[in-house]
Scaffold this active site. Structure first.
Site, PDB file in Angstrom:
ATOM      1  N   HIS A 247     -18.302  -5.825  21.922  1.00  0.00           N
ATOM      2  CA  HIS A 247     -19.026  -5.538  20.684  1.00  0.00           C
ATOM      3  C   HIS A 247     -18.990  -6.770  19.788  1.00  0.00           C
ATOM      4  O   HIS A 247     -18.096  -7.611  19.892  1.00  0.00           O
ATOM      5  CB  HIS A 247     -18.428  -4.329  19.959  1.00  0.00           C
ATOM      6  CG  HIS A 247     -16.994  -4.494  19.574  1.00  0.00           C
ATOM      7  ND1 HIS A 247     -15.956  -4.382  20.483  1.00  0.00           N
ATOM      8  CD2 HIS A 247     -16.411  -4.774  18.378  1.00  0.00           C
ATOM      9  CE1 HIS A 247     -14.802  -4.569  19.864  1.00  0.00           C
ATOM     10  NE2 HIS A 247     -15.049  -4.818  18.589  1.00  0.00           N
TER      11      HIS A 247
ATOM     12  N   PHE B 237     -10.879  -2.821  20.191  1.00  0.00           N
ATOM     13  CA  PHE B 237     -11.071  -1.944  21.351  1.00  0.00           C
ATOM     14  C   PHE B 237     -11.788  -2.747  22.432  1.00  0.00           C
ATOM     15  O   PHE B 237     -12.613  -3.619  22.141  1.00  0.00           O
ATOM     16  CB  PHE B 237     -11.845  -0.669  20.986  1.00  0.00           C
ATOM     17  CG  PHE B 237     -13.224  -0.887  20.416  1.00  0.00           C
ATOM     18  CD1 PHE B 237     -14.345  -0.870  21.237  1.00  0.00           C
ATOM     19  CD2 PHE B 237     -13.408  -1.095  19.060  1.00  0.00           C
ATOM     20  CE1 PHE B 237     -15.620  -1.060  20.719  1.00  0.00           C
ATOM     21  CE2 PHE B 237     -14.679  -1.281  18.526  1.00  0.00           C
ATOM     22  CZ  PHE B 237     -15.786  -1.267  19.360  1.00  0.00           C
TER      23      PHE B 237
END
Length: 304
Positions: free
Chosen positions: A245, A241
């Site tokens: 992160h 996604f």
């Protein structure tokens, strides 16, 4: 919330991952579809239970070569389960249900050939960025923002640096059962919403990256007794996604995608210290399946 699967109809096996002992199953409920991801848990290292295994084990020889024999081993069912399990003492599967599942979800788990692509800066600008816009990757992040805003899953957060520019949230990944340290798996999710992948990183982001590295290592050591040298911290490229992160796993854990799709956090930090524009100018490899829309765009552009 789904309490059981009685109303779902089995359609097909999309694929599986023998290394992860996973099975991906397509289900249907009315006019909507779902993907069920089943993962067997690892063996528990119970020194009291292993001698009982040996007493009850039945072996069936499959192949033999010199001193090496391959067998099927049958165990007493009562020993092949968790005594503390409330469901008839049967060993549970770690399960994820994606419902309703869209075409992208289903395609992700369908068995396909993989291909490695080498994305130049020009490819990123002319192919990948167009793909990200066309497939609304930046618009499909509501679940991430709900997490960052603590509208959901707040109870899973074990640490937060609240700084909106250099801070992040640390929480266990759903792949981890929370107890087996050999399979420890965390995600550190940046608060900044303008960073989508390592392509966006410059020296301006070094404080954020160093905070993630140092503060996550400290938190995990304090809570779980693991040193930084026992952890792998890395990015995926392309990411699953498109909100920045970092994956953090135990050094023993063979996490999905930990191959040419991963870039170590420390490597990213060092590259940015040496070359400020490294990730805007580098050619980056990544894997894609044959029916993946981004792979097809690279094919159409003559880049495969």
């Amino acid at each position: 919330m789904v309490a059981d699967l009685n109303d779902f109809v089995y359609k097909e096996v999309l694929g599986g991952d023998p290394t992860r002992k996973s099975l991906f199953i397509l289900l249907e409920k009315g006019e909507e579809q779902a993907v069920l991801i089943c993962n067997k848990e690892a063996f528990e290292e119970d020194a009291n239970l292993i001698p009982k295994w040996l007493k009850s084990a039945k072996l069936h020889l499959l192949t033999e070569n010199d001193k090496y024999g391959n067998y099927e081993m049958a165990l007493d069912p009562e020993l092949n389960c968790k005594i503390t399990n409330p469901y008839n003492n049967c060993k549970l599967l770690k399960t994820t249900l994606i419902y309703p599942a869209n075409a992208f979800d289903i395609q992700k788990y369908r068995r396909q050939e993989f291909f490695i692509l080498y994305e130049t800066p020009e490819d990123y600008k002319n192919i990948t960025c167009n793909y990200l816009v066309e497939t609304k990757q930046f618009e499909n992040l509501k679940w991430v923002y709900n997490f960052l805003d603590k509208k959901s899953e707040e109870e899973r957060i074990i640490y937060e640096n609240p700084d909106k520019h250099e801070g992040f949230i640390l929480a266990p990944d759903l792949k981890w059962n929370g107890t087996n340290l050999d399979e420890l798996y965390f995600l550190a999710v940046a608060h900044r919403r303008d960073l989508h992948s390592i392509r966006d990183l410059t020296p301006n982001e070094l404080p954020l990256l160093e905070n993630i590295r140092d503060e996550c290592a400290k938190t995990i050591e304090e809570k779980y007794g693991l040193k930084k040298s026992q952890l792998k911290m890395y990015f995926h490229y392309q990411p699953t996604f498109y909100h920045l992160h970092v994956h953090i796993v135990h050094i023993k854990y063979e996490a999905p995608g930990l191959s040419c799709t991963s870039v170590l956090l420390d490597t990213v930090i060092e590259n940015l210290k040496i070359y400020s524009d490294f990730y805007t100018k580098a050619t980056l490899p990544f894997l894609r399946k044959e029916n993946d829309p981004l792979y097809k765009k690279f094919v159409e552009a003559g880049r495969v």
